[in-house]
Design an enzyme around this catalytic site. Structure first.
Site, PDB file in Angstrom:
ATOM      1  N   ARG A  94     -17.039  -6.166 -11.174  1.00 39.26           N
ATOM      2  CA  ARG A  94     -18.351  -6.148 -10.524  1.00 39.26           C
ATOM      3  C   ARG A  94     -19.127  -7.371 -11.008  1.00 39.26           C
ATOM      4  NH1 ARG A  94     -18.690  -1.244  -8.111  1.00 39.26           N
ATOM      5  NH2 ARG A  94     -17.462   0.448  -9.003  1.00 39.26           N
ATOM      6  N   CYS A  95     -19.897  -7.962 -10.114  1.00 43.90           N
ATOM      7  CA  CYS A  95     -20.539  -9.234 -10.459  1.00 43.90           C
ATOM      8  C   CYS A  95     -21.992  -9.250 -10.000  1.00 43.90           C
ATOM      9  CB  CYS A  95     -19.765 -10.388  -9.825  1.00 43.90           C
ATOM     10  SG  CYS A  95     -20.483 -12.004 -10.144  1.00 43.90           S
ATOM     11  N   GLY A 123     -13.998  -2.926  -1.277  1.00 46.62           N
ATOM     12  CA  GLY A 123     -14.721  -1.927  -0.501  1.00 46.62           C
ATOM     13  C   GLY A 123     -15.846  -2.549   0.302  1.00 46.62           C
ATOM     14  N   ASP A 124     -16.741  -1.694   0.842  1.00 49.12           N
ATOM     15  CA  ASP A 124     -17.785  -2.213   1.718  1.00 49.12           C
ATOM     16  C   ASP A 124     -18.762  -3.130   0.987  1.00 49.12           C
ATOM     17  OD1 ASP A 124     -18.730  -0.047   0.286  1.00 49.12           O
ATOM     18  OD2 ASP A 124     -20.110   0.603   1.840  1.00 49.12           O
ATOM     19  N   ASP A 134     -10.976   5.762  -1.761  1.00 52.99           N
ATOM     20  CA  ASP A 134     -11.921   6.652  -1.084  1.00 52.99           C
ATOM     21  C   ASP A 134     -11.577   6.842   0.383  1.00 52.99           C
ATOM     22  OD1 ASP A 134     -12.941   5.877  -3.487  1.00 52.99           O
ATOM     23  OD2 ASP A 134     -14.887   5.223  -2.737  1.00 52.99           O
ATOM     24  N   HIS A 190      -9.645   9.788 -13.495  1.00 55.06           N
ATOM     25  CA  HIS A 190      -9.017   8.494 -13.240  1.00 55.06           C
ATOM     26  C   HIS A 190      -7.511   8.562 -13.027  1.00 55.06           C
ATOM     27  CE1 HIS A 190     -12.913   6.897 -14.443  1.00 55.06           C
ATOM     28  NE2 HIS A 190     -12.528   5.749 -13.927  1.00 55.06           N
ATOM     29  N   ARG A 203      20.342 -10.745 -12.589  1.00 56.59           N
ATOM     30  CA  ARG A 203      21.208  -9.722 -11.988  1.00 56.59           C
ATOM     31  C   ARG A 203      20.776  -9.425 -10.555  1.00 56.59           C
ATOM     32  NH1 ARG A 203      22.642  -5.171 -15.963  1.00 56.59           N
ATOM     33  NH2 ARG A 203      24.075  -6.848 -16.574  1.00 56.59           N
ATOM     34  N   MET A 263      20.865   5.381   3.574  1.00 59.86           N
ATOM     35  CA  MET A 263      21.267   6.218   4.705  1.00 59.86           C
ATOM     36  C   MET A 263      20.550   5.742   5.973  1.00 59.86           C
ATOM     37  SD  MET A 263      21.255  10.004   2.923  1.00 59.86           S
ATOM     38  CE  MET A 263      22.002  10.852   4.306  1.00 59.86           C
ATOM     39  N   ARG A 282      25.521  -5.562  -9.511  1.00 61.18           N
ATOM     40  CA  ARG A 282      25.757  -4.128  -9.640  1.00 61.18           C
ATOM     41  C   ARG A 282      25.535  -3.502  -8.262  1.00 61.18           C
ATOM     42  NH1 ARG A 282      27.154  -5.999 -13.740  1.00 61.18           N
ATOM     43  NH2 ARG A 282      26.724  -5.352 -15.881  1.00 61.18           N
TER      44      ARG A 282
END
Length: 745
Positions: free
Chosen positions: A62-63, A92-93, A140, A270, A535, A542, A624
């Site tokens: 948040r700023c 968000g909005d 939300d 949370h 690797r 399926m 593998r």
């Protein structure tokens, strides 16, 4: 927010693919204001191995500085110095509104910077306008204009895990009630649908006066019917008609004092935000990221700031501030007590969920019967979500006054023994497999016995839930109508198969659960090689001849290639793939993932591909292989499959009821109920027959094939991206209900 990393990854890689220079802004708007090391160039490798990570690797904060003009002036200076003219914002909005203010002020900010000597006129000319596109990242799901926000599905996964655990806890007690507090209205509502809750309290729809008596009466009735557990879901901010809060503790005390039930309150907090992103959120984030880049590249100075949204299964672009305005209108409507308007403003998806919940939870079966008998059967291989569809269909049918009949073991078992009741299906929503039993047997050789049983039990309609055998079997029954008039009854086929290979629907019940199983397994398999040398894993999925699972798992797990039947390939293609992966593995990339659909080729088998990659990768990587097998069909259904199945089951019976009551013209109707782009639609079997490749049991046209180029681009293949189907800007303001005004003296 889970799923954000998928959006970041797609935006970076598609941006680089188009030739753009892409920057990370770390710590949100604060990083934009502070500049310096907070704004760094993004590379292809910098977004590797991040799909499975929760949160966001570039940080979010948040700023307060950005809320001031001085802060936005610093942010503008930082962007101009780097030559950045396109900004993609995930949030968000509040975050998206801030972005639009920034864009609106851009010209004035440049003038101020020139006057203060912070930038030159040439720099200002190069950065004369700022394009903005938004993606909504929020658990939300409260941003109007999109059916689903990035992160919501993952939050539902965590919640349902907890609710399922509580359900098993209740098995030790005969009298147990759980009150569960969730953060947000959408999570509460969909959780209630997905777990078959007895009651849900959300701010948008306060309960009627006297709800305490109604709640206690309902809990008592379910106990008398044999239920071992009652679940009450409460959203944070829930209120009554007078605007007074309804809390978790209040409900616990009410149930304990009035009914004497052993009642526990659970506040999830949370835990709803944490964990690994679901397959849905990874695919959604990837699709939205690609669409966001396309929107920025096509933008002009006259194009309004837009937000990339999801409508049904369709990516759409909407004017950002229209969406923000409608979102604010919801709050206004709730403050003024216009709760019905608030529900409509939330959007079609939320309204449909609410109406389905009300039908299944709050309506009492009528005393007067309709004299209509509806039979339900499962056909084909079992899959997660089948039971949820049966439960919804049974309960909606009972509410309509119908006699609901259970058919065990598919078409072969169309010898009915007893009706299926409200309480029998009570706890089926979260169960995997098929409680009714299911078989792949088609009805052809049993047609005479089936017609006799339909007459014996006076069946007026059939709900057939299953895979390709359900579709083929229904066609056989339609063809048999000329000989057996008892078969002239309406039928609805609900697609339910992990293969997602039925014509008439973009999605099948069970496919999301299978996709999450594959995705989580791929995550674990890749993690198993952490700390070892480079690797590559070859994994077989399926799906029969349908490559849906391989393709979508490729998107959600970050595969380098996915071989499917629908996209033919030969030895030259395999050679190019091996060379491409070998070059990638010579960089900082340490893991490779190759997916193969089980029937993609009779010659290029999983063993063949494994041996090829092993031989050609010597000295660079080792290989593998894993064949996932039937684990893809097992497990408890995901929230998506539970919710989707519930709405499909309800819709099927409501449609049958409407057609049976209005006229005899529809007695021969036989339709597939499916999701097509933006909503549920019913399509006649006769039409869908022409759209089907019966030899390979797949539709002739499949929507998800258009996503395959995205998967390849994200794997760093230099191919062309088809942009012929432009996503046009749409509007949401017209959807608003009229504002009601009251004149007072």
């Amino acid at each position: 927010m889970r799923g954000m990393n998928a959006a970041v990854r797609a935006t970076v890689r598609v941006g680089l693919y188009t030739g753009a220079k892409v920057f990370f802004v770390h710590e949100g708007y604060q990083g934009l204001v502070d500049g310096g090391d907070h704004i760094r160039p993004a590379t292809w490798e910098s977004v590797s191995m991040m799909l499975q990570l929760g949160g966001t690797v570039i940080g979010s904060a948040r700023c307060k500085d950005f809320q001031t003009r001085e802060g936005r002036l610093k942010a503008a200076s930082n962007l101009v110095k780097l030559g950045v003219t396109n900004l993609c914002v995930i949030g968000g909005d509040g975050s998206l509104t801030g972005a639009n203010i920034f864009r609106t002020e851009w010209s004035d900010l440049l003038k101020d910077l020139i006057s203060k000597g912070k930038i030159t006129k040439e720099e200002a000319k190069t950065s004369s306008h700022l394009n903005i596109v938004g993606m909504v990242g929020s658990i939300d799901n409260d941003f109007c204009g999109t059916d689903m926000t990035i992160g919501t599905d993952s939050a539902l996964h965590r919640i349902i895990e907890v609710v399922d655990s509580i359900t098993t806890t209740a098995q030790r007690s005969q009298i147990f009630c759980s009150v569960i507090l969730l953060w947000h209205f959408y999570l509460a509502l969909v959780t209630a649908l997905a777990c078959g809750a007895d009651w849900v309290f959300i701010p948008e729809m306060p309960p009627d006066d006297g709800w305490e008596d109604h709640l206690c009466r309902r809990l008592t009735e379910t106990r008398k019917a044999g239920s071992r557990l009652n679940v009450i879901i409460v959203a944070e901010g829930a209120i009554n008609k007078a605007g007074k809060p309804i809390t978790c503790d209040q409900l616990k005390d009410l149930v304990t004092k009035r009914l004497g039930y052993d009642t526990r309150a659970t506040i999830l907090g949370h835990v709803q935000r944490g964990g690994t992103p679901s397959a849905f959120d990874r695919v959604l984030g990837s699709r939205m990221g690609v669409e966001a880049v396309m929107a920025l590249l096509e933008a002009t100075p006259e194009t309004p700031a837009c937000v990339v949204s999801l409508s049904g299964n369709q990516a759409v672009r909407l004017p950002l501030m229209e969406c923000v305005q409608v979102t604010k209108d919801v709050t206004v409507a709730m403050n003024e007590g216009r709760f019905d308007d608030a529900v409509k403003l939330r959007g079609r998806s939320f309204e449909n969920n609410w109406n389905t919940y009300k039908l299944l939870a709050h309506v009492r079966p009528p005393e007067t019967k309709s004299n209509i008998n509806v039979a339900i059967l499962n056909v084909g291989a079992p899959c997660a979500g089948m039971n949820a569809a049966v439960r919804a269909a049974v309960r909606i049918g009972i509410i309509q006054g119908h006699n609901m009949l259970a058919v065990h073991d598919g078409f072969e078992g169309l010898a009915l023994e007893k009706p299926i009741t409200w309480n029998i299906v009570g706890e089926w929503t979260g169960k995997g497999g098929s409680e009714l039993g299911t078989k792949r047997v088609l009805p052809g050789k049993y047609m005479e016995e089936i017609s006799l049983n339909i007459a014996k039990y006076n069946i007026h309609a059939l709900v057939i839930i299953g895979g390709f055998e359900a579709f083929s079997g229904a066609l056989e029954m339609v063809q048999g109508r000329g000989k057996y008039e008892e078969l002239c009854i309406p039928m609805v086929i609900i697609p339910a198969t992990v293969s997602n290979n039925l014509p008439g629907s973009d999605f099948s019940i069970g496919a999301d659960t299978a996709l999450n199983t594959i995705t989580s397994t791929c995550d674990r398999i890749k993690q198993s090689a952490a700390g070892t040398k480079r690797r590559v894993f070859i994994i077989e999925t399926m799906g029969g001849y349908c490559g849906y699972l391989a393709t979508m798992a490729g998107l959600s797990a970050g595969a380098d290639a996915a071989y499917i039947y629908e996209e033919k390939f030969g030895i030259r293609d395999l050679e190019r793939n091996v060379e491409h992966l070998t070059e990638k593995m010579k960089t900082t990339v340490k893991r490779g993932l190759i997916l193969r659909n089980e029937n993609c080729s009779s010659n290029y088998t999983t063993d063949f591909i494994f041996n090829l990659y092993s031989e050609e990768g010597k000295g660079v990587f080792d290989c593998r292989k894993n064949v996932l097998g039937h684990m893809q069909q097992g497990g408890t259904p995901t929230p998506f499959d539970r919710n989707f199945a519930t709405k499909m089951g309800a819709k099927a019976v409501l449609w049958l009821t409407e057609k049976l009551k209005e006229s005899t013209l529809f007695v021969n109707s036989a339709c597939v109920l499916g999701m097509r782009k933006r909503g549920l639609v019913l399509q006649p079997l006769a039409e869908l027959k022409e759209e089907t490749d019966f030899e390979h049991r797949i539709p002739k046209n499949q929507w998800w094939l258009k996503l395959r180029p995205i998967m390849k681009i994200l794997a760093k293949y230099k191919i062309s991206l088809d942009t012929s189907e432009h996503t046009l800007m749409e509007h949401v303001i017209s959807k608003k209900p009229p504002v009601h005004m009251t004149l007072t003296k």
